[in-house]
Design a protein around this motif. Structure first.
Motif, short mmCIF file in Angstrom:
data_model
loop_
_atom_site.label_atom_id
_atom_site.label_comp_id
_atom_site.label_asym_id
_atom_site.label_seq_id
_atom_site.Cartn_x
_atom_site.Cartn_y
_atom_site.Cartn_z
N LEU A 228 30.16 -6.75 -0.82
CA LEU A 228 30.57 -7.35 -1.60
C LEU A 228 31.27 -8.00 0.12
N GLU A 229 30.38 -7.65 0.80
CA GLU A 229 30.78 -7.43 2.51
C GLU A 229 30.64 -8.84 2.84
N ASP A 230 29.26 -9.35 2.30
CA ASP A 230 28.59 -10.59 2.40
C ASP A 230 27.70 -10.19 3.33
N LYS A 231 26.86 -8.89 3.73
CA LYS A 231 26.09 -9.14 4.55
C LYS A 231 25.35 -9.47 4.04
N ILE A 232 24.47 -9.08 2.94
CA ILE A 232 23.42 -9.59 2.35
C ILE A 232 23.26 -10.11 1.54
N GLU A 233 22.22 -10.23 1.16
CA GLU A 233 21.80 -11.62 0.01
C GLU A 233 20.47 -11.45 -0.50
N ASP A 234 20.20 -12.15 -1.82
CA ASP A 234 19.08 -12.14 -2.19
C ASP A 234 18.42 -12.86 -1.88
N SER A 235 17.08 -12.71 -1.13
CA SER A 235 15.54 -13.30 -1.05
C SER A 235 15.54 -14.64 -1.16
N GLY A 236 15.69 -14.35 -3.36
CA GLY A 236 14.51 -15.14 -4.20
C GLY A 236 13.37 -14.33 -4.32
N LYS A 237 13.06 -13.65 -3.76
CA LYS A 237 11.97 -12.52 -4.05
C LYS A 237 11.98 -12.07 -5.04
N ARG A 238 10.68 -11.28 -5.57
CA ARG A 238 10.90 -10.60 -6.45
C ARG A 238 9.93 -8.55 -6.53
N VAL B 8 21.70 4.44 -3.03
CA VAL B 8 21.19 2.80 -2.76
C VAL B 8 22.05 1.35 -3.54
N CYS B 9 22.00 1.52 -4.85
CA CYS B 9 22.17 0.30 -5.80
C CYS B 9 24.16 0.14 -4.86
N ALA B 10 24.43 1.73 -4.68
CA ALA B 10 26.14 1.51 -4.67
C ALA B 10 26.35 1.13 -3.12
N ARG B 11 24.72 1.48 -2.15
CA ARG B 11 25.21 0.55 -1.00
C ARG B 11 24.85 -0.67 -0.27
N ILE B 12 24.30 -1.38 -1.46
CA ILE B 12 23.61 -2.92 -1.85
C ILE B 12 24.56 -2.91 -2.00
N VAL C 58 25.60 7.57 11.90
CA VAL C 58 25.65 6.14 10.26
C VAL C 58 25.79 6.37 9.58
N THR C 59 26.45 6.09 8.90
CA THR C 59 26.98 6.10 7.54
C THR C 59 25.91 5.63 6.42
N LEU C 60 25.61 6.01 5.54
CA LEU C 60 24.50 5.83 4.38
C LEU C 60 24.25 3.74 4.16
N LYS C 61 25.53 3.73 4.05
CA LYS C 61 25.42 1.60 4.32
C LYS C 61 25.14 2.13 5.00
N GLU C 62 25.54 1.92 6.54
CA GLU C 62 25.10 1.23 7.83
C GLU C 62 23.41 1.64 7.98
N GLN C 63 23.30 2.37 7.55
CA GLN C 63 21.51 3.10 7.66
C GLN C 63 20.98 2.31 6.69
N VAL C 64 21.36 1.79 5.25
CA VAL C 64 20.77 1.01 4.43
C VAL C 64 20.58 -0.57 5.38
N TYR C 65 21.99 -1.36 5.41
CA TYR C 65 21.88 -2.47 6.61
C TYR C 65 20.78 -2.54 8.15
N ASP C 66 20.42 -1.01 7.85
CA ASP C 66 19.79 -1.34 9.41
C ASP C 66 18.64 -1.13 8.95
N LEU C 67 17.99 -1.19 7.53
CA LEU C 67 16.87 -0.73 7.33
C LEU C 67 16.31 -2.62 6.81
N LEU C 68 17.83 -2.57 6.26
CA LEU C 68 17.40 -4.76 5.86
C LEU C 68 16.74 -5.33 7.56
N LEU C 69 17.41 -4.55 8.34
CA LEU C 69 17.01 -5.58 9.67
C LEU C 69 15.71 -6.67 9.73
N ASN C 70 14.85 -6.29 9.99
CA ASN C 70 13.57 -6.93 9.80
C ASN C 70 12.89 -6.80 8.75
#
Length: 94
Positions: free
Chosen positions: A68-78, A59-63, A28-40
């Protein structure tokens, strides 16, 4: 100027090429691991780095790739970083 070799860099029947493929194919790539972590669990970059125990720059590079792949977004929270700066909390796109 491009480097030219007297042999093919990839050799379909070489033992090392086959071994490299076998070692890589189920990882599993690092990008996939980051994406999986953001699941819930929407998180900021530094929170992802701390959770996964990896460098923030990785992390910054994977984000960015996931953006760019349009898989994540800003939640509006900080969240506040350790430097007391506001950071974007990322979430998977719905």
């Amino acid at each position: 100027m491009q480097l030219e070799l007297d042999y093919k860099a990839y050799q379909r029947n070489s033992d090392t090429s086959k071994s490299a493929w076998e070692n890589k194919k189920n990882k599993v790539t690092l990008k996939e691991q980051v994406y999986d972590l953001l699941l819930n669990n929407p998180l900021a970059n530094h929170q992802i780095a701390d959770t996964m125990e990896i460098q923030l720059s990785s992390v910054c590079a994977r984000i960015r790739e996931l953006q760019l792949e349009d898989k994540i977004e800003d939640s509006g929270k900080r969240a506040l970083s350790k430097y007391k700066r506001e950071c974007v909390i990322w979430q998977r796109k719905k």
